[in-house]
Design a protein around this motif. Structure first.
Motif, PDB file in Angstrom:
ATOM      1  N   LEU A 135       0.848  -1.592   0.271  1.00 15.05           N
ATOM      2  CA  LEU A 135      -0.410  -0.059  -0.238  1.00 15.05           C
ATOM      3  C   LEU A 135       0.901   1.457  -0.191  1.00 15.05           C
ATOM      4  O   LEU A 135       0.604   2.051  -0.454  1.00 15.05           O
ATOM      5  CB  LEU A 135      -0.972  -0.410   1.228  1.00 15.05           C
ATOM      6  N   LYS A 136       1.668   1.122   0.289  1.00 12.27           N
ATOM      7  CA  LYS A 136       2.790   2.041   0.548  1.00 12.27           C
ATOM      8  C   LYS A 136       3.675   2.485  -0.508  1.00 12.27           C
ATOM      9  O   LYS A 136       3.798   4.052  -0.705  1.00 12.27           O
ATOM     10  CB  LYS A 136       4.185   2.670   2.313  1.00 12.27           C
ATOM     11  N   ARG A 137       4.012   1.696  -1.127  1.00  9.50           N
ATOM     12  CA  ARG A 137       4.796   1.883  -2.550  1.00  9.50           C
ATOM     13  C   ARG A 137       3.169   2.337  -3.142  1.00  9.50           C
ATOM     14  O   ARG A 137       3.271   3.424  -4.740  1.00  9.50           O
ATOM     15  CB  ARG A 137       4.907   0.587  -3.600  1.00  9.50           C
ATOM     16  N   LYS A 138       2.299   2.364  -3.457  1.00  9.00           N
ATOM     17  CA  LYS A 138       1.238   2.602  -4.306  1.00  9.00           C
ATOM     18  C   LYS A 138       0.881   4.299  -3.895  1.00  9.00           C
ATOM     19  O   LYS A 138       0.616   4.413  -4.603  1.00  9.00           O
ATOM     20  CB  LYS A 138      -0.417   1.459  -3.816  1.00  9.00           C
ATOM     21  N   HIS A 139       0.317   4.292  -2.177  1.00 10.02           N
ATOM     22  CA  HIS A 139      -0.491   6.152  -1.771  1.00 10.02           C
ATOM     23  C   HIS A 139       0.509   6.590  -1.400  1.00 10.02           C
ATOM     24  O   HIS A 139       0.218   7.349  -0.654  1.00 10.02           O
ATOM     25  CB  HIS A 139      -1.636   5.519  -1.592  1.00 10.02           C
ATOM     26  N   GLY A 140       1.668   6.073  -1.252  1.00  8.76           N
ATOM     27  CA  GLY A 140       2.471   7.117   0.519  1.00  8.76           C
ATOM     28  C   GLY A 140       2.283   6.417   1.349  1.00  8.76           C
ATOM     29  O   GLY A 140       0.709   5.701   1.731  1.00  8.76           O
ATOM     30  N   ILE A 141       2.825   7.383   2.395  1.00 10.54           N
ATOM     31  CA  ILE A 141       2.610   6.091   3.464  1.00 10.54           C
ATOM     32  C   ILE A 141       1.089   6.533   4.274  1.00 10.54           C
ATOM     33  O   ILE A 141      -0.004   5.649   4.943  1.00 10.54           O
ATOM     34  CB  ILE A 141       3.396   6.500   4.615  1.00 10.54           C
TER      35      ILE A 141
ATOM     36  N   ALA B  22      15.987   5.350  -8.789  1.00  8.24           N
ATOM     37  CA  ALA B  22      16.937   6.391  -9.683  1.00  8.24           C
ATOM     38  C   ALA B  22      18.156   7.005  -8.970  1.00  8.24           C
ATOM     39  O   ALA B  22      17.928   7.620  -7.909  1.00  8.24           O
ATOM     40  CB  ALA B  22      15.633   7.123 -10.038  1.00  8.24           C
ATOM     41  N   LEU B  23      19.600   6.304  -9.247  1.00  7.01           N
ATOM     42  CA  LEU B  23      20.366   6.069  -9.219  1.00  7.01           C
ATOM     43  C   LEU B  23      21.100   6.978  -9.652  1.00  7.01           C
ATOM     44  O   LEU B  23      21.142   7.569 -11.074  1.00  7.01           O
ATOM     45  CB  LEU B  23      21.277   4.816  -8.586  1.00  7.01           C
ATOM     46  N   PHE B  24      21.767   8.558  -9.274  1.00  7.25           N
ATOM     47  CA  PHE B  24      22.055   9.069 -10.011  1.00  7.25           C
ATOM     48  C   PHE B  24      23.509   9.718  -8.985  1.00  7.25           C
ATOM     49  O   PHE B  24      24.185   8.790  -8.682  1.00  7.25           O
ATOM     50  CB  PHE B  24      21.685  10.452  -9.952  1.00  7.25           C
ATOM     51  N   SER B  25      24.860   9.931 -10.182  1.00  5.86           N
ATOM     52  CA  SER B  25      26.212  10.861 -10.360  1.00  5.86           C
ATOM     53  C   SER B  25      25.695  11.733  -9.358  1.00  5.86           C
ATOM     54  O   SER B  25      27.677  11.762  -8.634  1.00  5.86           O
ATOM     55  CB  SER B  25      26.728  10.802 -11.549  1.00  5.86           C
ATOM     56  N   GLU B  26      25.188  12.536  -9.044  1.00  4.33           N
ATOM     57  CA  GLU B  26      25.505  13.299  -8.090  1.00  4.33           C
ATOM     58  C   GLU B  26      23.879  14.039  -7.521  1.00  4.33           C
ATOM     59  O   GLU B  26      22.572  13.182  -8.234  1.00  4.33           O
ATOM     60  CB  GLU B  26      25.451  14.924  -9.200  1.00  4.33           C
ATOM     61  N   ASP B  27      23.966  14.753  -6.979  1.00  7.63           N
ATOM     62  CA  ASP B  27      22.382  15.923  -6.739  1.00  7.63           C
ATOM     63  C   ASP B  27      21.259  15.387  -7.333  1.00  7.63           C
ATOM     64  O   ASP B  27      22.245  16.730  -8.380  1.00  7.63           O
ATOM     65  CB  ASP B  27      22.796  16.252  -5.094  1.00  7.63           C
ATOM     66  N   VAL B  28      20.416  15.571  -8.153  1.00  8.55           N
ATOM     67  CA  VAL B  28      19.640  15.708  -8.776  1.00  8.55           C
ATOM     68  C   VAL B  28      18.795  17.690  -8.479  1.00  8.55           C
ATOM     69  O   VAL B  28      17.969  18.249 -10.054  1.00  8.55           O
ATOM     70  CB  VAL B  28      18.477  15.258 -10.393  1.00  8.55           C
ATOM     71  N   GLY B  29      18.574  17.722  -7.180  1.00  7.47           N
ATOM     72  CA  GLY B  29      18.288  18.753  -7.266  1.00  7.47           C
ATOM     73  C   GLY B  29      16.952  18.728  -6.043  1.00  7.47           C
ATOM     74  O   GLY B  29      15.810  18.002  -7.032  1.00  7.47           O
ATOM     75  N   ASP B  30      16.539  19.503  -5.751  1.00 13.49           N
ATOM     76  CA  ASP B  30      15.013  19.564  -4.876  1.00 13.49           C
ATOM     77  C   ASP B  30      13.990  19.147  -5.394  1.00 13.49           C
ATOM     78  O   ASP B  30      12.942  18.338  -5.554  1.00 13.49           O
ATOM     79  CB  ASP B  30      14.919  20.222  -3.590  1.00 13.49           C
ATOM     80  N   LEU B  31      13.735  20.161  -6.980  1.00 15.03           N
ATOM     81  CA  LEU B  31      12.502  20.274  -7.465  1.00 15.03           C
ATOM     82  C   LEU B  31      12.392  18.305  -7.989  1.00 15.03           C
ATOM     83  O   LEU B  31      11.230  18.212  -8.257  1.00 15.03           O
ATOM     84  CB  LEU B  31      12.636  20.796  -8.819  1.00 15.03           C
ATOM     85  N   PHE B  32      13.734  17.816  -8.645  1.00 17.27           N
ATOM     86  CA  PHE B  32      13.719  16.272  -8.989  1.00 17.27           C
ATOM     87  C   PHE B  32      13.603  15.455  -8.242  1.00 17.27           C
ATOM     88  O   PHE B  32      12.986  14.065  -8.684  1.00 17.27           O
ATOM     89  CB  PHE B  32      14.511  16.768 -10.333  1.00 17.27           C
TER      90      PHE B  32
ATOM     91  N   ILE C 278       9.432   6.556  -6.636  1.00 22.66           N
ATOM     92  CA  ILE C 278      10.437   6.733  -7.616  1.00 22.66           C
ATOM     93  C   ILE C 278      11.366   6.878  -6.492  1.00 22.66           C
ATOM     94  O   ILE C 278      11.878   8.025  -5.840  1.00 22.66           O
ATOM     95  CB  ILE C 278      10.986   6.787  -8.689  1.00 22.66           C
ATOM     96  N   CYS C 279      12.353   6.193  -5.195  1.00 22.91           N
ATOM     97  CA  CYS C 279      12.589   6.101  -4.334  1.00 22.91           C
ATOM     98  C   CYS C 279      14.463   6.717  -5.295  1.00 22.91           C
ATOM     99  O   CYS C 279      15.119   6.387  -6.492  1.00 22.91           O
ATOM    100  CB  CYS C 279      13.713   4.972  -3.761  1.00 22.91           C
TER     101      CYS C 279
ATOM    102  N   ARG D 176      12.855   7.409   1.928  1.00 24.60           N
ATOM    103  CA  ARG D 176      12.947   6.433   1.582  1.00 24.60           C
ATOM    104  C   ARG D 176      13.454   5.451   1.698  1.00 24.60           C
ATOM    105  O   ARG D 176      13.670   4.592   2.041  1.00 24.60           O
ATOM    106  CB  ARG D 176      11.372   6.687   0.032  1.00 24.60           C
ATOM    107  N   ALA D 177      15.506   6.111   0.702  1.00 20.86           N
ATOM    108  CA  ALA D 177      16.343   5.695   0.513  1.00 20.86           C
ATOM    109  C   ALA D 177      16.784   5.185   2.494  1.00 20.86           C
ATOM    110  O   ALA D 177      17.549   4.281   2.482  1.00 20.86           O
ATOM    111  CB  ALA D 177      17.369   6.211   0.139  1.00 20.86           C
TER     112      ALA D 177
END
Length: 366
Positions: free
Chosen positions: A101-107, A323-333, A342-343, A357-358
């Motif tokens: 349920l948490k994955r679908k609707h959030g906590i 989603a794994l990134f090589s650097e921080d993509v910023g607060d908005l993204f 998506i964690c 979530r991570a």
């Protein structure tokens, strides 16, 4: 050992600071519990127990599952002994799983669903049966979303003080009675219509989420292209993978393996990485951010994760998405990714950082 011995032993020896390793007395008792208790419960139930994964939990538990309904505490209704955080009491609970349920609707949406479902089942049960049990539980804990969910999902409860446990015969009788109620609750959940049914539960959750102020502004520019452009886009992505991308995947795989997870790439293609622990699977899409182009990396990650989940997994099975990134993509993204469940994890110098979530899942500590 019987039920009383197991409950008393875990209650006497459990210390969260000792971790989950073998040789820790309470953790060993929990690992042994399914075999020790198999003769104490009605036939046809699966038994599982846990003191935490990686780090020790605040509230260890022993669960009983009817395979008609579920074989996991991630979803459905099940019976469970949950120890209070102060280890002074243990509660026998007819409870509900939250993870799916948490994955679908959030906590918050998941908690709304759990509470609505619990109320519907209690209302449908015979009054004289309900009066024999409590309908609320206090685990003496507010440490995490999981403990909140245990409370929200509880349907019927019986509490025991660990220093004054009933006899083995009484504990077995209580468990048998709870299992009988459990099987009635399964039938109720599957047949009750109207304001007590699953459709109403989902509607209530949807209204809850729609009215919740989430503080994320709408990002109208994020729209999928037509299918032809998307196919060309994916080909371009495949050709662009290089050493930086592979280094990112390999370094993260090594990191999660040190944390007790099991990474795999063999057979995962076209997926970058899948990670397992116990019954949970995480699907990881890695993006090396070229020249600070966060938007393009985020778009690619979302598109591929959703495509792979839809095309590569069977109906009804939903891996957790990272989603794994090589650097921080910023607060908005980061907020955009979390809004579609998506964690987000990124490299922070020589370390790793990520979203809440991570942290909850144990992939990062900051």
């Amino acid at each position: 050992m019987g039920i009383r011995d197991v409950l008393s032993g875990v209650g006497s020896h459990y210390d969260r600071k000792l971790g989950t390793e073998r040789g820790v007395r309470a953790q060993d008792l929990l690992r042994e519990a399914p075999n020790e208790l198999v003769s104490c419960v009605p036939s046809g139930l699966e038994i599982k127990a846990s003191g935490g994964q990686g780090s020790a939990t605040f509230t260890p538990w022993i669960g009983f599952y009817d395979p008609r309904e579920t074989v996991s505490s991630q979803e459905g209704i099940y019976v469970v002994y949950i120890f209070a955080e102060d280890m002074r009491s243990v509660s026998l609970i007819l409870n509900q799983g939250v993870s799916m349920l948490k994955r679908k609707h959030g906590i918050e949406g998941a908690i709304a669903i759990l509470e609505s479902t619990a109320q519907g089942i209690v209302h449908a049960l015979p009054d004289d049966l309900v009066r024999r049990w409590r309908v609320d539980v206090d685990l003496k804990s507010s440490k995490s979303w999981r403990q909140r969910a245990y409370v929200a999902g509880s349907i019927l409860v019986r509490d025991y003080e660990l220093e004054d446990l009933p006899s083995e015969a009484e504990l077995r009788a209580d468990l048998r009675e709870m299992v009988d109620v459990y099987r009635i609750a399964i039938d109720i959940k599957n047949r009750v219509p109207g304001d007590r049914g699953a459709e109403a539960v989902d509607r209530n959750a949807a209204n809850y989420i729609a009215n919740k102020v989430v503080g994320v502004r709408r990002f109208e520019e994020f729209k999928p292209k037509d299918s032809e452009a998307y196919r060309v886009f994916l080909k371009g992505r495949a050709l662009s993978k290089g050493r930086n991308h592979e280094r990112l995947v390999n370094d993260f795989a090594a990191h999660v393996q040190r944390g007790g997870f099991h990474p795999a790439t063999v057979g995962a293609s076209p997926r970058d990485l899948v990670v397992y622990r116990d019954e949970i699977e995480w699907l990881v899409e890695a993006k090396y951010v070229a020249e600070g182009n966060h938007r393009e990396a985020v778009r690619q990650a979302i598109g591929q994760l959703l495509e792979y989940r839809f095309c590569l997994y069977g109906k009804g099975f939903y891996p957790c998405l990272i989603a794994l990134f090589s650097e921080d993509v910023g607060d908005l993204f980061r907020q955009l990714l979390e809004s579609v469940e998506i964690c987000v994890i990124w490299r922070q110098g020589e370390e790793w950082s990520g979203s809440d979530r991570a942290k909850e899942w144990g992939f990062v500590s900051r």
